[in-house]
Enzyme design. Structure first.
Site, PDB file in Angstrom:
ATOM      1  N   SER A  21       0.814  -1.222   0.000  1.00 22.97           N
ATOM      2  CA  SER A  21       0.000   0.000   0.000  1.00 22.97           C
ATOM      3  C   SER A  21       0.846   1.270   0.000  1.00 22.97           C
ATOM      4  CB  SER A  21      -0.936   0.013   1.215  1.00 22.97           C
ATOM      5  OG  SER A  21      -0.173  -0.109   2.413  1.00 22.97           O
ATOM      6  N   GLY A  58      -1.922  -4.222   0.779  1.00 25.63           N
ATOM      7  CA  GLY A  58      -2.074  -5.465   1.536  1.00 25.63           C
ATOM      8  C   GLY A  58      -1.128  -6.566   1.116  1.00 25.63           C
ATOM      9  N   ASN A  87       3.606  -5.689   5.556  1.00 30.57           N
ATOM     10  CA  ASN A  87       2.422  -6.462   5.954  1.00 30.57           C
ATOM     11  C   ASN A  87       2.808  -7.775   6.632  1.00 30.57           C
ATOM     12  OD1 ASN A  87       0.288  -4.664   5.092  1.00 30.57           O
ATOM     13  ND2 ASN A  87       1.022  -5.050   3.024  1.00 30.57           N
ATOM     14  N   ASP A 168      -4.740   6.606   9.942  1.00 26.55           N
ATOM     15  CA  ASP A 168      -4.384   5.246  10.375  1.00 26.55           C
ATOM     16  C   ASP A 168      -2.976   5.182  10.971  1.00 26.55           C
ATOM     17  OD1 ASP A 168      -2.650   5.381   8.192  1.00 26.55           O
ATOM     18  OD2 ASP A 168      -3.781   3.948   6.983  1.00 26.55           O
ATOM     19  N   HIS A 171       0.012   5.134   6.828  1.00 28.23           N
ATOM     20  CA  HIS A 171       0.214   5.548   5.441  1.00 28.23           C
ATOM     21  C   HIS A 171       0.479   7.049   5.356  1.00 28.23           C
ATOM     22  CE1 HIS A 171      -2.149   1.787   5.155  1.00 28.23           C
ATOM     23  NE2 HIS A 171      -1.285   1.559   4.180  1.00 28.23           N
TER      24      HIS A 171
END
Length: 193
Positions: A21, A58, A87, A168, A171
């Protein structure tokens, strides 16, 4: 006549980005991510080169290892930028498994005569010192073993300031992307000869 056609015959060389991502531009408009900004810079300053972003939000190293052969075949890149592992780390996947997947990707790219730029990540300290240090060591050791340039930490120029991140806290914001582009370019630019 053939002389005029010669430049066109020299096919564009491709930089293939295989990331998660962070490279796919999660939460951003398509042109805002650092890979899109890098593609713009390549178009402006490196004639004969183009960028292909095969990053998927992801994505794990296992996903990248499973996809790399197809991407190499489709795009025939001269340079492969690998930005994977976050991830795996956030899920606490075994370090040896992540390392083996990254190694498979590097081997596949080099076997396809592509240069590799490995982009490392860091994990938050809550995963424990042994894990976070091992996570960073994977990138260092693989870069050494395969003589691949390494950018140790993608988010280095923005990581210290919470304001550089979306809600979040994972990011980076659109405003932080040019700094990431410039950070990666320090290693990528010299590879695009």
């Amino acid at each position: 006549r053939p002389a005029a056609a010669a430049p066109a015959a020299k096919a564009q060389r491709t930089v293939l980005f295989m990331g998660d991502s962070l490279s796919a531009g999660y939460g951003l408009a398509a042109p805002q991510g650092w890979v899109a900004l890098t593609a713009q810079r390549i178009a402006q300053s490196k004639p004969g080169w183009r960028a292909v972003n095969a990053s998927i939000s992801g994505e794990t190293t296992a996903g990248g290892a499973a996809r790399i052969a197809g991407e190499l075949q489709r795009n025939r890149p001269a340079v492969v930028v690998i930005e994977l592992g976050s991830n795996d780390g956030l899920r606490g996947l075994p370090l040896a498994q992540s390392r083996a997947n990254l190694e498979r990707m590097i081997q596949a790219a080099q076997a396809a005569k592509a240069q590799v730029l490995l982009i490392g990540m860091r994990m938050p300290p809550n995963l424990g010192r042994e894990y976070t240090e091992g996570f960073e060591r994977n990138y260092r050791e693989l870069a050494q073993k395969y003589s691949a340039p390494l950018l140790p930490f993608l988010l280095e120029p923005v990581a210290a300031d919470r304001n550089n991140f979306q809600n979040d806290n994972l990011h980076p914001t659109a405003a932080a992307q040019p700094a990431l582009r410039d950070h990666v370019w320090s290693k990528l630019g010299p590879m695009l000869k």
